[in-house]
Design a protein around this motif. Structure first.
Motif, PDB file in Angstrom:
ATOM      1  N   LYS A  22       0.815  -1.214   0.000  1.00 48.09           N
ATOM      2  CA  LYS A  22       0.000   0.000   0.000  1.00 48.09           C
ATOM      3  C   LYS A  22       0.851   1.266   0.000  1.00 48.09           C
ATOM      4  O   LYS A  22       0.326   2.365  -0.092  1.00 48.09           O
ATOM      5  N   LEU A  23       2.158   1.087   0.122  1.00 50.40           N
ATOM      6  CA  LEU A  23       3.086   2.225   0.102  1.00 50.40           C
ATOM      7  C   LEU A  23       4.077   2.012  -1.032  1.00 50.40           C
ATOM      8  O   LEU A  23       4.779   1.008  -1.071  1.00 50.40           O
ATOM      9  N   ILE A  24       4.123   2.970  -1.939  1.00 50.42           N
ATOM     10  CA  ILE A  24       5.031   2.861  -3.087  1.00 50.42           C
ATOM     11  C   ILE A  24       6.076   3.969  -3.007  1.00 50.42           C
ATOM     12  O   ILE A  24       5.739   5.159  -3.029  1.00 50.42           O
ATOM     13  N   LEU A  25       7.327   3.566  -2.911  1.00 50.49           N
ATOM     14  CA  LEU A  25       8.427   4.525  -2.909  1.00 50.49           C
ATOM     15  C   LEU A  25       8.628   5.050  -4.324  1.00 50.49           C
ATOM     16  O   LEU A  25       8.778   4.283  -5.267  1.00 50.49           O
ATOM     17  N   LYS A  26       8.629   6.358  -4.464  1.00 51.58           N
ATOM     18  CA  LYS A  26       8.798   7.006  -5.763  1.00 51.58           C
ATOM     19  C   LYS A  26      10.223   7.502  -5.967  1.00 51.58           C
ATOM     20  O   LYS A  26      10.616   7.828  -7.076  1.00 51.58           O
ATOM     21  N   THR A  27      10.978   7.586  -4.899  1.00 54.25           N
ATOM     22  CA  THR A  27      12.350   8.067  -4.966  1.00 54.25           C
ATOM     23  C   THR A  27      13.272   6.900  -5.325  1.00 54.25           C
ATOM     24  O   THR A  27      13.116   5.812  -4.767  1.00 54.25           O
ATOM     25  N   PRO A  28      14.219   7.098  -6.231  1.00 52.43           N
ATOM     26  CA  PRO A  28      15.143   6.010  -6.563  1.00 52.43           C
ATOM     27  C   PRO A  28      15.907   5.522  -5.332  1.00 52.43           C
ATOM     28  O   PRO A  28      16.270   6.317  -4.453  1.00 52.43           O
ATOM     29  N   ALA A  29      16.158   4.246  -5.267  1.00 54.38           N
ATOM     30  CA  ALA A  29      16.843   3.652  -4.114  1.00 54.38           C
ATOM     31  C   ALA A  29      18.347   3.941  -4.058  1.00 54.38           C
ATOM     32  O   ALA A  29      18.877   4.170  -2.967  1.00 54.38           O
ATOM     33  N   PRO A  30      19.063   3.920  -5.173  1.00 58.29           N
ATOM     34  CA  PRO A  30      20.522   4.087  -5.092  1.00 58.29           C
ATOM     35  C   PRO A  30      20.928   5.408  -4.423  1.00 58.29           C
ATOM     36  O   PRO A  30      20.322   6.455  -4.675  1.00 58.29           O
TER      37      PRO A  30
END
Length: 99
Positions: A22-30
């Protein structure tokens, strides 16, 4: 030390939310593409409602991001933020996502 601390908080937050559908991270992980500012969407809930509920119910301030097709809140993890505060944030997002 400031740089290291903000990345520590970033990783702590991302680890807490990465498995929640239900939570989607929009910021790139690296680390070379993102830092102490993270953007997360609560699936199916308008960003303004998420922002308002975070503030009204939990005292957490953030910035709604709705430009360019985003429906997500921007969260800033400055060096003075604690892991306990991130836990509170993650619990608040989870509450909003399920209500």
């Amino acid at each position: 030390k400031i740089h290291e601390r903000t990345f520590e908080l970033k990783h702590y937050f991302r680890d807490k939310v990465k498995d929640d559908p239900k939570l989607i991270l929009k910021t790139p992980a690296p680390d070379d593409l993102s830092g102490a500012i993270q953007v997360v969407e609560v699936v199916g809930i308008d960003v303004q409602e998420v922002k308002d509920r975070l503030f009204d119910e939990f005292g957490i301030d953030c910035r709604p991001m709705s430009n360019f097709g985003l429906n997500a809140v921007r969260l800033s993890f400055a060096i003075f933020i604690t892991k306990a505060q991130i836990d509170t944030l993650v619990n608040a997002l989870g509450t909003i996502a399920t209500n």
